[in-house]
Design a protein around this motif. Structure first.
Motif, short mmCIF file in Angstrom:
data_model
loop_
_atom_site.label_atom_id
_atom_site.label_comp_id
_atom_site.label_asym_id
_atom_site.label_seq_id
_atom_site.Cartn_x
_atom_site.Cartn_y
_atom_site.Cartn_z
N PRO A 9 0.83 -1.20 0.00
CA PRO A 9 0.00 0.00 0.00
C PRO A 9 0.86 1.25 0.00
CG PRO A 9 -0.68 -1.54 1.73
CD PRO A 9 0.62 -2.04 1.19
N ARG A 10 0.27 2.33 -0.45
CA ARG A 10 0.94 3.62 -0.40
C ARG A 10 0.20 4.51 0.60
NH1 ARG A 10 2.40 5.98 -6.09
NH2 ARG A 10 4.29 6.57 -4.93
N LEU A 336 8.00 4.80 4.20
CA LEU A 336 7.64 4.17 5.47
C LEU A 336 6.49 3.18 5.31
CD1 LEU A 336 7.81 7.20 7.92
CD2 LEU A 336 9.16 5.11 8.12
N VAL A 337 5.45 3.60 4.61
CA VAL A 337 4.26 2.77 4.46
C VAL A 337 4.54 1.51 3.64
CG1 VAL A 337 1.94 2.70 3.44
CG2 VAL A 337 2.66 4.69 4.80
N ALA A 338 5.40 1.63 2.63
CA ALA A 338 5.68 0.50 1.74
C ALA A 338 6.67 -0.49 2.33
CB ALA A 338 6.22 1.01 0.41
N ALA A 339 7.52 -0.04 3.26
CA ALA A 339 8.58 -0.91 3.78
C ALA A 339 8.02 -2.06 4.59
CB ALA A 339 9.54 -0.08 4.62
N GLU A 340 8.74 -3.17 4.54
CA GLU A 340 8.39 -4.37 5.31
C GLU A 340 9.44 -4.61 6.39
OE1 GLU A 340 6.69 -7.71 2.94
OE2 GLU A 340 7.51 -6.59 1.24
N PRO A 341 9.07 -5.34 7.45
CA PRO A 341 10.05 -5.62 8.51
C PRO A 341 11.27 -6.34 7.94
CG PRO A 341 7.84 -6.34 9.15
CD PRO A 341 7.77 -6.00 7.70
N MET A 342 12.40 -6.15 8.59
CA MET A 342 13.63 -6.77 8.09
C MET A 342 14.51 -7.19 9.26
SD MET A 342 16.44 -5.33 5.34
CE MET A 342 15.40 -5.78 3.94
N VAL A 343 15.12 -8.37 9.11
CA VAL A 343 16.16 -8.85 10.02
C VAL A 343 17.45 -8.88 9.24
CG1 VAL A 343 16.96 -10.75 11.47
CG2 VAL A 343 14.52 -10.23 11.34
N GLY A 344 18.50 -8.30 9.81
CA GLY A 344 19.76 -8.20 9.09
C GLY A 344 20.93 -8.72 9.89
N ARG A 345 22.06 -8.07 9.74
CA ARG A 345 23.29 -8.55 10.35
C ARG A 345 23.16 -8.62 11.87
NH1 ARG A 345 26.85 -3.80 11.63
NH2 ARG A 345 28.56 -5.29 11.67
N GLU A 346 23.81 -9.65 12.43
CA GLU A 346 23.79 -9.90 13.88
C GLU A 346 22.36 -10.07 14.40
OE1 GLU A 346 26.08 -6.85 15.80
OE2 GLU A 346 27.81 -7.15 14.46
N ASN A 347 21.47 -10.53 13.50
CA ASN A 347 20.06 -10.77 13.84
C ASN A 347 19.35 -9.52 14.34
OD1 ASN A 347 19.80 -13.57 13.19
ND2 ASN A 347 21.00 -14.05 15.03
#
Length: 370
Positions: A9-10, A336-347
């Motif tokens: 969504p936007r 902000l609205v379009a972004a999805e949760p993310m897990v990255g380096r060092e969890n």
């Protein structure tokens, strides 16, 4: 390869009442001829013992892949806060133009993207345009080190080539895409966002489009359409002090002089400020504005001794200033609205903004219909 169509969504899909008339794509691509390309680099495999990839590159082609790539594009630059890098800006300040594509990526990949754009341009000789002895590509960066191992140099020349070769007009993906893949905004997952405005001025219709790589701000300061949303969405905080950066690229088809485009770039800073940031010491907030009007094909000896430059009167630019601030503000919220949760380096985990929570806050402030 990343789809250019947005699947999330936007901001306007949430019912947020942004002012102004958007173009059909509500994107920088509403300015005719502009194409945008992405390469998104996400991997959990390490390179030489280093960490995972949560990064990428975004390219903006002011005249598209089939247009005169090396034809100058009139431009202006403004640094709201200079803790960052955008190459080519010294020449923009000096001469008022740049040539070729724009690249946006992470801080440590700026050199790779700069060189790769040059290599791509060299492989694509322009017919009808006087060859330049040198080129100074415009490449901007923001830091994605919280989620991405920047020291692994995950972005390669192949990724830059992909972003350039797949650049297209139309609707654009936002959020975790291209250079915005690993970026964080107001302690939520941020990234790439875009918006546009169509205005009428002196009997003509003009478009202002913006694309941002949003990676700045702390939660308590977040405002959406003037509402202190960040004061109410207090979960999943990351840090206490302002940090990060934003690259804002503003494009228009309105005929403007370089000095006027620098004024437009300053108004991009106002759009950034509307979201609540004071542009802190640790933030690189860099704004570029360019116009696709006044196409000049050559600076060779055969060029006319006196050139013509069309431009709008300074005292009629207020509507363009407001359109710029509006488009930049909405582009940030779109990211902000379009972004999805993310897990990255060092969890490390970064949450996405909760759409229902945003709508609830906006309703409480009577900025959204029940």
């Amino acid at each position: 390869m990343t789809s250019h169509a947005s699947e999330r969504p936007r901001a306007r899909n949430l019912g947020l009442p942004f002012p102004g008339k958007a173009g059909p794509f509500n994107a920088i691509t509403d300015v005719a001829g502009i194409e945008v390309g992405y390469s998104t680099v996400v991997s959990d495999s390490s390179i030489s013992g280093r960490g995972p990839a949560r990064t990428g590159v975004t390219t903006i082609l002011p005249r598209g892949r089939t247009g005169p790539l090396r034809a100058p594009v009139w431009a202006g630059f403004h640094s709201l806060n200079g803790n960052g890098e955008m190459t080519g800006t010294h020449w923009i300040k000096e001469a008022g133009y740049f040539t070729g594509p724009i690249g946006i990526t992470n801080t440590h990949s700026l050199g790779t993207v700069h060189q790769s754009i040059l290599q791509w341009m060299i492989r694509r000789p322009d017919t009808g345009v006087e060859p330049y002895k040198f080129m100074l590509p415009v490449v901007g960066e923001t830091c994605d080190a919280y989620l991405n191992d920047m020291d692994a140099f995950h972005v390669t020349s192949a990724h830059v080539t992909e972003a350039l070769d797949t650049a297209a007009s139309g609707f654009l993906a936002e959020g975790n895409v291209g250079g915005g893949t690993g970026m964080i905004c107001f302690e939520f997952k941020g990234g790439t966002g875009t918006s546009s405005r169509v205005i009428e001025l002196l009997g003509a219709s003009y478009t202002v489009g913006c694309l941002v790589q949003a990676n700045f701000g702390i939660r308590p300061l977040l405002k959406i359409l003037g509402v202190p949303v960040g004061e109410h969405l207090t979960d999943n905080r990351l840090w206490a002090g302002e940090q990060g950066s934003i690259i804002a690229v503003v494009a228009t088809d309105a005929p403007l002089m370089p000095t006027q485009l620098e004024r437009l770039a300053r108004r991009a800073g106002l759009g950034i400020g509307r979201t609540g940031t004071p542009s802190g010491d640790g933030s690189g907030d860099l704004c570029l504005a360019f116009s696709t009007a006044n196409l000049t094909m050559s600076e060779s000896a055969a060029a006319p001794a006196v050139g013509d430059l069309a431009f709008l009167p300074n005292n009629r630019l207020d509507i363009l200033f407001e359109a710029t601030a509006q488009a930049v503000e909405e582009a940030i919220i779109n990211a902000l609205v379009a972004a999805e949760p993310m897990v990255g380096r060092e969890n490390r985990s970064v949450a996405a903004i909760d759409h229902d929570a945003v709508k609830a806050v906006m309703r409480n402030y009577r900025r959204l219909k029940a």
